[in-house]
Design a protein around this motif. Structure first.
Motif, short mmCIF file in Angstrom:
data_model
loop_
_atom_site.label_atom_id
_atom_site.label_comp_id
_atom_site.label_asym_id
_atom_site.label_seq_id
_atom_site.Cartn_x
_atom_site.Cartn_y
_atom_site.Cartn_z
N UNK A 46 0.83 -1.21 0.00
CA UNK A 46 0.00 0.00 0.00
C UNK A 46 0.86 1.25 0.00
N UNK A 47 1.88 1.23 0.83
CA UNK A 47 2.67 2.46 0.89
C UNK A 47 3.44 2.66 -0.41
N UNK A 48 3.79 1.55 -1.06
CA UNK A 48 4.47 1.70 -2.36
C UNK A 48 3.51 2.32 -3.38
N UNK A 49 2.29 1.84 -3.40
CA UNK A 49 1.36 2.37 -4.40
C UNK A 49 0.92 3.79 -4.06
N UNK A 50 1.12 4.17 -2.81
CA UNK A 50 0.72 5.53 -2.43
C UNK A 50 1.89 6.50 -2.48
N UNK A 51 3.02 6.01 -2.97
CA UNK A 51 4.16 6.91 -3.11
C UNK A 51 4.96 7.08 -1.85
N UNK A 52 4.73 6.19 -0.87
CA UNK A 52 5.49 6.29 0.37
C UNK A 52 6.47 5.13 0.50
N UNK A 53 6.71 4.47 -0.64
CA UNK A 53 7.63 3.34 -0.63
C UNK A 53 9.02 3.78 -0.23
N UNK A 54 9.74 2.87 0.43
CA UNK A 54 11.07 3.25 0.91
C UNK A 54 12.10 2.30 0.33
N UNK A 55 13.31 2.78 0.31
CA UNK A 55 14.41 1.94 -0.13
C UNK A 55 14.42 0.68 0.74
N UNK A 56 14.58 -0.44 0.11
CA UNK A 56 14.61 -1.68 0.88
C UNK A 56 13.25 -2.36 1.00
N UNK A 57 12.22 -1.68 0.54
CA UNK A 57 10.89 -2.29 0.66
C UNK A 57 10.76 -3.55 -0.20
N UNK A 58 11.36 -3.53 -1.37
CA UNK A 58 11.26 -4.72 -2.23
C UNK A 58 11.91 -5.91 -1.54
N UNK A 59 13.09 -5.66 -0.96
CA UNK A 59 13.80 -6.73 -0.27
C UNK A 59 12.98 -7.22 0.94
N UNK A 60 12.37 -6.26 1.62
CA UNK A 60 11.56 -6.63 2.78
C UNK A 60 10.36 -7.47 2.36
N UNK A 61 9.76 -7.09 1.24
CA UNK A 61 8.64 -7.87 0.71
C UNK A 61 9.08 -9.29 0.40
N UNK A 62 10.22 -9.40 -0.27
CA UNK A 62 10.71 -10.73 -0.66
C UNK A 62 11.01 -11.57 0.58
N UNK A 63 11.67 -10.93 1.54
CA UNK A 63 12.07 -11.66 2.74
C UNK A 63 10.86 -12.14 3.54
N UNK A 64 9.94 -11.22 3.75
CA UNK A 64 8.75 -11.59 4.53
C UNK A 64 7.91 -12.63 3.78
N UNK A 65 7.83 -12.45 2.45
CA UNK A 65 7.06 -13.40 1.66
C UNK A 65 7.60 -14.82 1.83
#
Lengths: 592, 538, 347
Positions: A468-487
């Motif tokens: 949600x925060x990515x789609x709202x423009x509040x995405x942060x550096x490292x979010x992709x990695x965090x998504x992958x890791x948590x997934x």
């Protein structure tokens, strides 16, 4: 005047929604008026039939005049009198409304096994099924085969579970057969819950007896005396038709004591589910039938060893079971001749999204994606560019255009990070944002998580929040990695299939469309122009004629400008509703 | 307990609580176990999880009925008829344990004759229980190997309480359901140390350890240990003490930790008796209803302020340990007794409370093997005769104390007071979950009082309708003794014609209504479970 | 029957009915858990007890997996450690983390695990459950924001207490343990749920600010109410009993009823008698022990002289200890000289 007129109106849920009931009533009353009534039998001349798949063009009607069948598409009740007058009385089909090339192409590459009788027979009359060799297969099995031979035949056919996992059906039965217990159960899982999926519903609505027949064969194979159909209450038409079919089957002695004069007893109960997605998971489904809250249980032990009330239990999906009568009628070898090496037979898909022909399709395993989209599906809607197909619903992943020639079967889909699933197939084009697609499915799964295990309950929530925060423009550096890791952690640590597959749409979209994620995070931009918070609307001064149309439609008065001069959009006020973009006749609004 | 003692030679639970979970059938009669022995009930639920079936015989739909396989709603006071007709079926259908009867019992033939008339049809007529249920209960009971039978005051607080107990004893002997693990006859004790207070000689006829005051040898043993002469004449019971106080024969009464002014039947009579005393000494932790009438009140301490032992319902001796200091001048009961004794010139000089315990062991063999160091987490169950004895989980493995178990032919006798036109309802009394006994302790707990704030009467919905009583209405309940007013609770727990009042609440004390004259002839237990009342909207 | 298996390269054997968790515990191998309770049926919800089993595609819960002959189990690989850490991290991301003021601090499994996994920073943040409505029942504090959905309370209420007063309502992140229709709790208030709660989600209303576990002393004793004889653990702070619990390994298996667990307030009641009273001029007045005992002696002795010992009776108590009752009847028999001794077994 014709001698014999038969009208068959598509009365699946799609048909009814499109006005099938009104069309059918209109045929009845109008035919009454014409006096044809005297020559054709009451009621039997207008039949309801189950879904025939081409839902995009509902209401579909077959008009058979003296043996000649003409299929009309997109009918409504107002069109009926003209058909009666010109076609039935006048003998000239109304060519404007007759199905055309689309319909031909839609059907051409399909091979109908499970759906072969859907759309041909009245699902509310058992005789209609019997006329199409109904209950022949089960009679053969019960009177001339041993349970072991039955299982052997299923194994030989290569049938695999159509509910998602693709586990070999015969093998599953064998486990339950070998389990030592007086009481065993067979359960039909009709708790179809994927968003946009309607395969099982259509089968039950169109031909419930095939599934019942399949269940009796399965019960005989494993030695069950009690069966349940777990079906969601949101499928009232399917439930009604199933209830009726069970009653009829019982009346004819196909269910109950001493079936076909044998010592075999078996009966089926309907258990209505309240629409929890997780209850499609077999252990949660069992808990639900037991009257408990529908929480999944840990495996092992598997239901085939310890299932309903702790007894060996087989759970098969509707499509799996509905295949069985045809396998036994035509022989396992025939079934095994369809499909690929490891995936036999056909698969029913609910084809939706940005293709021309949406609807219910049944295609042989091994068909390519290209054939599905461009032949059966009639190509991309509006000629837009193909982007991906999402298969397997919320547990699945997407297939990009690099894989257009992929032969669709269990293994190939798994290889590229998607799944067959129960058969949802959503076609996406250039206007679809892949981050948004991941968000859509994740919203669904996190909402449907039962809450039993921590990773699924809180983990999917956190995943969604990050997206949600990515789609709202509040995405942060490292979010992709965090998504992958948590997934990965959620996949490995959740109890049931729901949690174990919930991150798949995220993983798959990151794998193939990482650039879109990066654009959202780094550039605060949604390449497909979907994510509202990232959109900016501006006026292309060169194109703007100053017609003021946009000023009139803007709900927040964010657009100003004098007549015949280029306008200006105040980004602070703009709520990104897109009304100006839609209304502008001069392509003067830039969305991006 | 006297009933049990007469049959087997001693009166106590024959089994222990952990054995309950291995019962096949649990027969509960006259016990609201889930509310009055909540933790025992949990063991029963555990047994159900393991496959046991619960049969409940109770005029009220007690909470455990929810988990039972069979519920029999007999009319209050008809237990003998119910049990006899169950036994009639057991004998008739060949489910009697002939071997057990032959080897371990006596008086069978005579008893058998007495059963003849108690056909299920006759049973139905008296108890109001459909004969099919009587037969079903008999079969469940008769066919099972491990039946645990449980009862409490619903059996004993009757004018024929002893006969009820005889009947139950007959039933367990008839089916051989005693003297083995998880099979036996188990009176659940209602108070923390009621077992211990009986064991310790809280009886006009017995010295500690059920040793008779009339037995010279016994007396001699105690006289040597205590260094003084002991009276040989049996004393009088608590109920008789009240009667004698009323007529002026009893002059002084020393009451330790009891509240007869609320717990005894016919409160007006009890209060009159207490007021008639020349000296009433009450030793308690609060100024109870009884203490208010006293000449002297002695402040004692709670369980949390002293050391010692309690003996629970399954004869389990467990430690009581001091956790906090008492308020002001409050003293341990033992200190008070010893100091008082000193005034009389008799010096009970114990260094500590453990020395008292060890003295008991010297005088009662069942305690001989126990000292405080042996009482661990699970306590130790008497009899424990020697230091290396592990205690006794269940009784009568090798025989009854009196030799053979004695069958007693019992005839059904109606309760003394039957409903009539003037008093058409049967009142039965008891406890509820949240309050305890006379409420001395629990009514001083704020949270408890929020949940259970005051007295009420349970009335069957049909009766309530006939009397135009709605839930929450004040109703006036009157018996031949007196009258109280309290709130109505409309509930399907009591049967039609039966009402229930918990006796915890002094502001509408159930024992104003109960009948003190109807005593069990053997045990002198008053008939608190049956009296006739009339009710009307206040 | 016994099966042989390998856990963490250690060859062990365990009963064929054992789960992997049980087998590991019996052999001294620690596996963290939150939802496990040996007295309840395995649940497998918290996912802390995940282990890797050779041949299985993904980690499984040790608490629900039955052992098999020849099974090879790894309980503490790097992967497993990471999964467990993530579980705790996720739980903390939806937890008030108000240990400073929580009654359970120091005695809380979640807090312990956070410490064990050194979760100084949390990668996850976001919405936390917030409930504005408090349960109005008088006994149990139900702070559902601290609930980790281990469902032990629900299970104990159904499996042990046979009451089924609570269940999980809603799904997913909104899942919440509550009585039906989210009404105030209306049950037997046995507090079994409180006794199994691993966090501060359930506690006694009366416990508040009376002293956390670390500050209290415990004294094991026996319940003063009915005849069950439950073992009680009194927690004492500042000469006050502030909480009651019970050990699992006791005659009552750690279970208590509403009275045993919550009705201890009477000990500190202001109504307690704190001095002897003698009736003077029709009124009970405070007196010294010496005066009081002399008064009794004088009165009783004169009655005895005038009417004989049998004009005196004594009622001992089912509430008092064995020792006290023994002394009481000894006093009546040996000192007063009468057998007029009885108690209330009949009532």
């Amino acid at each position: 005047m014709p001698d014999q007129v038969n009208i068959k109106v598509c009365m699946g849920t799609g048909g009814i929604a499109a006005g099938g009931t009104e069309v059918m009533d209109m045929f009845r009353t109008e035919l009454d008026k014409t006096g044809i009534k005297a020559e054709v039998k009451e009621r039997s001349n207008v039949d309801k039939v189950g879904c025939r798949g081409f839902c995009a063009k509902d209401v579909l009607v077959d008009v058979e005049v003296d043996g000649e069948v003409t299929t009309y598409e997109c009918l409504n009740a107002d069109m009926v009198p003209r058909i009666i007058e010109e076609h039935i009385i006048g003998g000239e089909p109304v060519t404007d409304w007759v199905t055309g090339e689309d319909y031909r192409k839609f059907n051409e590459k399909q091979i109908k096994v499970v759906l072969s009788d859907c759309g041909r027979i009245d699902p509310e009359e058992i005789d209609a099924y019997l006329d199409h060799e109904g209950y022949v297969a089960v009679k053969k099995v019960l009177t001339s085969m041993t349970p072991e031979e039955t299982i052997e035949s299923v194994k030989k056919s290569g049938l695999r579970g159509r509910g998602g996992g693709g586990f070999p059906t015969g093998l599953k039965w064998e486990f339950a057969r070998k389990a030592n217990s007086k009481q065993k159960y067979i359960i039909c899982n009709a708790d179809e819950g994927d968003p946009g999926a309607f395969m099982d519903r259509s089968i039950i609505e169109g031909n419930p007896h095939a599934m019942i027949e399949g269940m009796i064969i399965g019960a005989y194979g494993i030695g069950a005396t009690k069966g349940y159909v777990y079906i969601r209450a949101e499928y009232p038409l399917a439930v009604e038709r199933l209830r009726r079919a069970l009653e009829h089957a019982r009346e004819r002695g196909f269910l109950g004591e001493k079936i076909f004069g044998t010592e075999i007893s078996f009966d089926i109960k309907i258990k209505l589910g309240a629409g929890a997605f997780v209850c499609g998971e077999e252990t949660a489904l069992i808990a639900s039938i037991e009257g408990e809250r529908g929480l999944p249980r840990n495996k092992p032990p598997f239901p085939a060893q310890s299932g309903l009330h702790g007894k060996p239990t087989i759970i098969n999906n509707v499509e799996t079971l509905a295949n069985l009568p045809y396998i036994f009628k035509n022989g396992p070898e025939w079934f095994a001749s369809l499909g690929t090496e490891k995936s036999k037979g056909t698969k029913v898909f609910a084809l939706t999204g940005k293709v021309n022909n949406t609807g219910l399709i049944e295609v042989p395993m091994g068909i390519t994606l290209k054939e599905i989209i461009y032949d059966v599906g009639g190509g991309m809607e509006g000629g837009k560019e193909y982007k991906a197909v999402q298969t397997g619903g919320p547990s699945g992943g997407c297939i990009t255009k690099d894989y257009m020639d992929l032969k669709v079967d269990y293994e190939s889909l798994a290889d590229i990070g998607s799944i067959m699933g129960s058969g949802g197939m959503v076609v996406l084009n250039e206007e679809d944002c892949m981050v948004n697609i991941a968000k859509f499915f994740l919203e669904f799964t996190q909402d449907e998580s039962c809450g039993k295990c921590t990773p699924c309950r809180i983990g999917t929530k956190r995943l969604l929040e990050i997206i949600n925060r990515i789609t709202e423009g509040r995405g942060r550096k490292g979010d992709i990695e965090l998504l992958l890791d948590l997934s990965e952690d959620i996949k490995d640590s959740s109890i049931c299939g729901l949690g174990q597959t919930a991150p798949n749409p995220v993983l798959s979209t990151i794998k193939y469309f990482r650039d879109e994620y990066e654009a959202h995070i780094n550039e605060k931009r949604c390449p497909a122009g979907v994510c509202a918070n990232l959109l900016t609307f501006s006026v292309i001064e060169d194109n703007c004629k100053g017609c003021t149309l946009c000023v009139k439609v803007c709900p927040v008065s964010a657009i100003t400008g004098e007549k015949k001069k280029p306008h200006l959009i105040d980004d602070e006020l703009c709520i990104k509703c897109g009304a100006c973009f839609d209304v502008c006749k001069f392509n003067a609004i830039l969305k991006g | 307990m006297a009933g049990l003692a007469a049959v087997f030679g001693t009166g106590a639970m024959t089994n222990s609580l952990p054995e309950i979970e291995d019962n096949d059938v649990i027969f509960i009669i006259g016990s609201n176990t889930k509310e009055n022995h909540p933790i025992v009930a949990l063991r029963m639920l555990k047994a159900v999880k393991k496959g046991a079936k619960i049969i409940i015989a109770d005029p009220r739909k007690v909470p455990l009925v929810r988990h039972s396989a069979l519920w029999i709603q007999q009319k209050p006071g008809t237990d003998v008829a119910l049990l006899n007709s169950m036994m009639h079926v057991i004998v008739k259908e060949g489910m009697a344990d002939e071997k057990f009867i032959k080897e371990r019992t006596e008086g069978y033939d005579e008893f058998l004759k007495g059963l003849d008339e108690y056909t299920p049809e006759y049973g139905e007529k008296i108890t109001g229980v459909p004969k099919e249920k009587i037969i079903e209960a008999a079969r469940m009971y008769g066919k099972s190997d491990k039946v645990g039978t449980f009862y409490t005051m619903g059996i004993t607080q009757h004018s024929h309480g002893t006969e009820n107990v005889y009947s139950l004893a007959n039933l367990v002997m008839l089916t051989g359901n005693i003297g083995k693990r998880s099979t036996g006859l188990n009176p659940l004790r209602g108070q923390n140390n009621v077992q211990g207070s009986s064991d310790m000689g809280g009886s006009p006829v017995n010295l500690p350890g059920y040793q008779s005051v009339t037995d010279e040898k016994v007396r001699e043993k105690f006289e040597i240990e205590w260094g003084t002469n002991l009276p040989s004449k049996p004393g009088i019971t608590a109920i008789d003490m009240m009667h004698e106080a009323e007529v002026g024969k009893l002059k002084a009464l020393y009451i330790m930790g009891e509240n007869p002014a609320l717990s005894d039947p016919d409160i007006e009579h009890t209060k009159k008796a207490l007021k008639n005393l020349d000296l009433l000494i009450v030793q308690d932790i609060f100024l109870t209803e009884t203490a208010e009438l006293a000449h002297v009140v002695l402040p004692a301490v709670t369980f949390a302020e002293k050391n010692g032992t309690f003996t629970n319902t399954d004869r389990r001796v467990q430690r009581v340990r001091k956790a906090v200091e008492p308020p002001g001048e409050a003293k341990e009961d033992s200190w008070i007794i010893m100091e008082l004794s000193k005034k009389f010139g008799y010096d009970m000089n114990y260094e500590n409370i453990h020395k008292v315990f060890l003295e008991i062991g010297k005088l009662w063999p069942a305690f001989a093997g126990i000292d405080y160091s042996r009482i661990r987490k699970h306590g130790i169950q008497w009899p424990c005769p020697t230091k290396d004895h592990k205690g006794t989980p269940y009784l009568f493995k090798d025989g009854f104390l009196r030799g053979k178990g004695k069958f007693t032919a019992v005839k059904y006798r109606p309760s003394e007071e039957q409903p009539d036109q003037e008093y058409p309802f049967i009142l039965t009394t008891g406890r509820e979950l949240f309050q305890y006994h006379t409420g001395t302790m629990t009514r001083r707990v704020k949270a408890i009082n929020e949940i259970s704030s005051g007295p009420y009467i349970e009335v069957n919905p049909d009766d309530a309708k006939n009397l135009s009583i709605e839930a929450g209405n004040n109703v006036c309940v009157t018996s031949r003794r007196g009258s109280i007013t309290l709130k109505a609770k409309v509930s399907d727990r009591p049967d039609k014609g039966v009402v229930f009042i918990p006796f915890h609440f002094k502001e509408a004390a159930a024992n104003v209504l109960t009948n003190p004259k109807a005593l069990d002839p053997v045990c002198k237990i008053p008939e608190l479970k049956v009296c006739a009342v009339t009710i009307k909207k206040a | 029957m016994v099966l042989n298996l390998t856990i963490d390269n250690k060859e062990i054997s365990a009963s064929k009915d054992a789960t992997v968790l049980e087998a590991a515990r019996e052999n001294g191998i620690y596996i963290p858990t939150l939802c496990d309770n040996p007295k309840l049926k395995p649940y497998g919800g918290c996912r802390l007890c995940l282990v890797e089993i050779k041949g299985l595609p993904r980690p499984v819960g040790a608490c629900t997996t039955p052992i098999q002959e020849g099974m090879v189990v790894q309980t503490s690989t790097e992967r497993i450690h990471k999964l467990r850490r993530t579980v705790v991290e996720l739980l903390l991301s939806d937890h008030p983390n108000d240990c400073m003021v929580c009654v359970k601090a120091g005695d809380c499994l979640l807090q312990e695990l956070a410490y064990l996994y050194d979760l100084q920073n949390n990668r996850f943040y976001g919405e936390k459950r917030q409930y504005t409505q408090k349960d109005g029942n008088p006994f149990l504090e139900r702070d559902m924001e601290k609930c980790i959905l281990c469902r032990q309370c629900v299970r104990v209420c159904e499996e042990i207490a046979g009451v089924s007063a609570i269940e999980i309502a809603y799904r997913g992140f909104k899942a919440k343990v509550c009585p039906s229709f989210e009404d105030d709790l209306n049950c037997e208030f046995c507090g079994q749920c409180v006794s199994v709660c691993p966090t501060g989600a359930l506690s006694g209303k009366a416990w508040s600010r009376k002293g956390r576990t670390a500050k209290t002393n415990e004294v094991t004793t026996t319940c003063p109410f009915c005849g069950c004889g439950c073992s009680l653990k009194l927690r004492v702070s500042e000469n006050e009993v502030v909480r009651v619990s019970s050990d699992p390994d006791t005659i009552n298996e750690g279970w208590l009823c509403v009275k045993g667990r919550f009705a201890y307030e009477f000990i500190n009641s202001p109504d307690r008698l704190d001095a002897p009273l003698i009736r003077k001029n029709g009124k009970l007045e405070k007196a010294s022990w010496d005066e009081t005992l002399d008064y009794i002696y004088d009165k009783m002795d004169s009655i005895k002289q005038e009417h004989g010992p049998d004009a005196i009776g004594g009622l001992l108590s089912a509430r008092c200890t064995n020792e006290e009752n023994y002394l009481f009847q000894k006093f009546m028999r040996a000192v007063v000289g009468t057998n007029n001794v009885d108690h209330c077994a009949r009532l």
